[in-house]
Design a protein around this motif. Sequence first.
Motif, PDB file in Angstrom:
ATOM      1  N   PRO A 169       0.820  -1.219   0.000  1.00  0.00           N
ATOM      2  CA  PRO A 169       0.000   0.000   0.000  1.00  0.00           C
ATOM      3  C   PRO A 169       0.853   1.268   0.000  1.00  0.00           C
ATOM      4  O   PRO A 169       1.843   1.371   0.721  1.00  0.00           O
ATOM      5  CB  PRO A 169      -0.804  -0.128   1.297  1.00  0.00           C
ATOM      6  N   VAL A 170       0.443   2.201  -0.844  1.00  0.00           N
ATOM      7  CA  VAL A 170       1.163   3.463  -0.973  1.00  0.00           C
ATOM      8  C   VAL A 170       0.824   4.350   0.229  1.00  0.00           C
ATOM      9  O   VAL A 170      -0.299   4.295   0.758  1.00  0.00           O
ATOM     10  CB  VAL A 170       0.761   4.133  -2.308  1.00  0.00           C
ATOM     11  N   TYR A 171       1.805   5.182   0.654  1.00  0.00           N
ATOM     12  CA  TYR A 171       1.575   6.126   1.753  1.00  0.00           C
ATOM     13  C   TYR A 171       0.259   6.879   1.525  1.00  0.00           C
ATOM     14  O   TYR A 171      -0.114   7.161   0.391  1.00  0.00           O
ATOM     15  CB  TYR A 171       2.763   7.110   1.861  1.00  0.00           C
ATOM     16  N   GLY A 172      -0.442   7.143   2.587  1.00  0.00           N
ATOM     17  CA  GLY A 172      -1.709   7.880   2.490  1.00  0.00           C
ATOM     18  C   GLY A 172      -2.922   6.978   2.343  1.00  0.00           C
ATOM     19  O   GLY A 172      -4.028   7.360   2.695  1.00  0.00           O
ATOM     20  N   TYR A 173      -2.720   5.785   1.790  1.00  0.00           N
ATOM     21  CA  TYR A 173      -3.838   4.852   1.595  1.00  0.00           C
ATOM     22  C   TYR A 173      -3.905   3.852   2.747  1.00  0.00           C
ATOM     23  O   TYR A 173      -2.919   3.160   3.011  1.00  0.00           O
ATOM     24  CB  TYR A 173      -3.672   4.057   0.303  1.00  0.00           C
ATOM     25  N   GLN A 174      -5.078   3.759   3.370  1.00  0.00           N
ATOM     26  CA  GLN A 174      -5.308   2.725   4.382  1.00  0.00           C
ATOM     27  C   GLN A 174      -5.975   1.570   3.664  1.00  0.00           C
ATOM     28  O   GLN A 174      -7.191   1.433   3.660  1.00  0.00           O
ATOM     29  CB  GLN A 174      -6.224   3.256   5.473  1.00  0.00           C
ATOM     30  N   LEU A 175      -5.152   0.773   3.014  1.00  0.00           N
ATOM     31  CA  LEU A 175      -5.666  -0.277   2.133  1.00  0.00           C
ATOM     32  C   LEU A 175      -5.656  -1.623   2.834  1.00  0.00           C
ATOM     33  O   LEU A 175      -4.685  -1.974   3.503  1.00  0.00           O
ATOM     34  CB  LEU A 175      -4.796  -0.306   0.878  1.00  0.00           C
ATOM     35  N   SER A 176      -6.760  -2.350   2.688  1.00  0.00           N
ATOM     36  CA  SER A 176      -6.784  -3.695   3.253  1.00  0.00           C
ATOM     37  C   SER A 176      -7.621  -4.605   2.360  1.00  0.00           C
ATOM     38  O   SER A 176      -8.356  -4.138   1.488  1.00  0.00           O
ATOM     39  CB  SER A 176      -7.381  -3.672   4.660  1.00  0.00           C
ATOM     40  N   VAL A 177      -7.466  -5.904   2.598  1.00  0.00           N
ATOM     41  CA  VAL A 177      -8.279  -6.880   1.887  1.00  0.00           C
ATOM     42  C   VAL A 177      -9.310  -7.370   2.888  1.00  0.00           C
ATOM     43  O   VAL A 177      -8.951  -7.751   4.010  1.00  0.00           O
ATOM     44  CB  VAL A 177      -7.394  -8.042   1.383  1.00  0.00           C
ATOM     45  N   CYS A 178     -10.586  -7.299   2.524  1.00  0.00           N
ATOM     46  CA  CYS A 178     -11.586  -7.650   3.526  1.00  0.00           C
ATOM     47  C   CYS A 178     -12.724  -8.496   2.967  1.00  0.00           C
ATOM     48  O   CYS A 178     -12.907  -8.578   1.748  1.00  0.00           O
ATOM     49  CB  CYS A 178     -12.118  -6.383   4.195  1.00  0.00           C
ATOM     50  N   ASN A 179     -13.459  -9.099   3.868  1.00  0.00           N
ATOM     51  CA  ASN A 179     -14.590  -9.957   3.500  1.00  0.00           C
ATOM     52  C   ASN A 179     -15.615  -9.149   2.699  1.00  0.00           C
ATOM     53  O   ASN A 179     -15.991  -8.048   3.108  1.00  0.00           O
ATOM     54  CB  ASN A 179     -15.232 -10.521   4.777  1.00  0.00           C
ATOM     55  N   GLU A 180     -16.057  -9.707   1.591  1.00  0.00           N
ATOM     56  CA  GLU A 180     -16.902  -8.928   0.674  1.00  0.00           C
ATOM     57  C   GLU A 180     -18.257  -8.562   1.257  1.00  0.00           C
ATOM     58  O   GLU A 180     -18.915  -7.652   0.770  1.00  0.00           O
ATOM     59  CB  GLU A 180     -17.068  -9.649  -0.668  1.00  0.00           C
ATOM     60  N   ARG A 181     -18.679  -9.274   2.320  1.00  0.00           N
ATOM     61  CA  ARG A 181     -19.987  -8.973   2.902  1.00  0.00           C
ATOM     62  C   ARG A 181     -19.845  -8.177   4.187  1.00  0.00           C
ATOM     63  O   ARG A 181     -20.396  -7.107   4.342  1.00  0.00           O
ATOM     64  CB  ARG A 181     -20.733 -10.281   3.181  1.00  0.00           C
ATOM     65  N   THR A 182     -19.032  -8.687   5.105  1.00  0.00           N
ATOM     66  CA  THR A 182     -18.963  -8.071   6.432  1.00  0.00           C
ATOM     67  C   THR A 182     -17.968  -6.913   6.492  1.00  0.00           C
ATOM     68  O   THR A 182     -18.084  -6.045   7.351  1.00  0.00           O
ATOM     69  CB  THR A 182     -18.509  -9.108   7.471  1.00  0.00           C
ATOM     70  N   GLY A 183     -16.987  -6.926   5.612  1.00  0.00           N
ATOM     71  CA  GLY A 183     -15.952  -5.900   5.684  1.00  0.00           C
ATOM     72  C   GLY A 183     -14.850  -6.241   6.668  1.00  0.00           C
ATOM     73  O   GLY A 183     -13.907  -5.466   6.838  1.00  0.00           O
ATOM     74  N   GLU A 184     -14.959  -7.398   7.296  1.00  0.00           N
ATOM     75  CA  GLU A 184     -13.904  -7.810   8.245  1.00  0.00           C
ATOM     76  C   GLU A 184     -12.600  -8.058   7.501  1.00  0.00           C
ATOM     77  O   GLU A 184     -12.618  -8.611   6.399  1.00  0.00           O
ATOM     78  CB  GLU A 184     -14.309  -9.124   8.898  1.00  0.00           C
TER      79      GLU A 184
END
Length: 637
Positions: free
Chosen positions: A419-434
């Motif tokens: 992830p590039v600086y400034g971006y709070q990027l994550s991979v998460c569950n497509e339904r719950t967002g966890e």
Amino acid sequence: MTTYCNFHARSIADPTEFWGTEAERIHWHTPFTQVLDDSRPPFARWFIGGTTNLCYNAIDRHLPERGAQEALIYISTETGAERRFTYAQIFAEVNRMAATMLAMGVQRGDRVLIYMPMIPEAMLAMLASARIGAIHSVVFGGFAAGNLASRIDDAQPALIVSADAGSRAGRVIPYKPLLDEALLETRAPQPKVLLVDRGLAPLPLFEGRDALYADASAPHGDTIVACAWLESNEASYILYTSGTTGRPKGVQRDVGGYAVALATSIDYLFGGKAGDVMFTASDIGWVVGHSYIVYAPLLAGMTTVMYEGLPVRPDGGVWWRMVERLKINLMFTAPTAIRVLKKQDPALMRMSDLSSLRALFLAGEPLDEPTAHWIERALDKPVVDNYWQTETGWPMLTLPRGLDGIDIPPAKLGAPGVPVYGYQLSVCNERTGERCAAGQKGVIALDYPLPPGCMSTIWGDDERYVKTYWSNFLGRVAYSTFDWGVQDGDGFVTILGRTDDVINVAGHRLGTREIEESLSRHPAVAEVAVVGVRDSLKGQVAFGFVVLRDPARAEEAMDRLALEGELMQTVDRQLGSVARPARVLFVGLLPKTRSGKLLRRAIAALAEGREPGDLTTIEDPGALHQIRVALGLASPT
Ligand code: AMP
């Protein structure tokens, strides 16, 4: 030495400090009073109260030091034209264009729609709009009347800037008839039209509406137009992109945040410095063109190279000869172009002196490992993948090349980076967002607030912005990229394709819904499904599966062929040849769920020779057999 992980963490922990410092890279006419206003999620406002101007930062600011340095080198291998502009010359040209726009009645906040081939005037029109505080909306020149009309309807421009024609592979593509057709179709108030005559195609003018640029600009040769000082959060441009519906989304960008984000990224991510020469082989109709042909290189005081033509005409050595002759330092294109070049004799590359080139950047579609290997070995230069989208305006994932003194992790093939600086990027569950565990597939999401430079809203439709991008997870307010991904324990993210019905053909983002709507306009069509199918050259291509009103029409092979041709022409005329399906196949029935939803994923799987997956909801399994028959994978009985 600081690790990149720490550097990234600092940008997230204290965005005010991080971006407040980076904002010093640009000129503020009035200083901002607050770095970030995050009081109204999901909307974020950057550099509140500060006034600035993109054109001033791209051109005027460099005049004292770089007036004689080239700002733009234009090369067309289609027409043989080569034009060069120093910063002083581009300043004069942009002022002439800006004065012409003002004289034609364009005011601050008005929209200027730019439907142009790759010629310098396209870039001048963008910068001139920015100068006077008008909002530009560039429509990709490869799009046809239908696409153009829907964008005119939505943006309601006061002025359209266009030209007689583009040229592709030596074939002249007249633009004016498409523009005239779009203006007949649109329900928007009729705009003024300003036309650049390249002398490639006839250019009939409508009295009172159309003006030739050469005539209209003649009185303004020496006019200097004052920059409009815009509050940082006013709109700089609208760029339409495809989504899941047939209605394109107008991605709206701000002024100050975009300038700061680009000035930072060209330095930290690309390692671009003032005086460098950058060649971004893309089109100004796409976001890569906006950010890395036009604005970022100029904001940094670099020379930008604008190119009209193919990578293989007159031969596969053309780009490498340009690198040698123009001493290009940074190059940026899409993997498709490299896959095209891969078919050429590699000796063509070795015949040029590539010593000026520091790195090749690739983006816009997945970079497959064989292509990455091939180009890295052939060039013997770093090849840098970066992942982003029209909405973000600049990369979300990559390995930064310009962060001196920061320890950057080594590249991993198959993943664009971290992830590039400034971006709070994550991979998460497509339904719950966890958040997903390392190695687990999920949707790539961004937490609030998005960093500067990202879209501020959908033009004219805040509600659609919130609904489309920020309402996809039950337990979490986060921005969905609509891309599947997987993150490993070191933070590297691999992209696994779109979660929606958007496809990516040769780096061009297309909505399957738009193509379906276009095919449906043909009177013979009752129903249609368009899916993206993997392709070794273009990444993906579109396949159309059509149910005819009268199935007997496709019984004979000759009739099928003729109909297929007609349907492809319908798409050509409506959307442009970029959207033309690679194949149109006829079926009696389309696979759907019991609630009537098209099972596009199952169709795509079959077309790619895979198993169709979970079919518990299918209404009539016989429909899949029909798809198999149409693909030649099964016999009719
Ligand atoms: P666009 O908005 O036209 O730039 O298209 C953005 C989409 O292209 C993303 O959402 C991804 O699906 C895809 N994309 C862009 N860059 C990459 C990349 N480096 N690797 C994989 N997919 C990419």
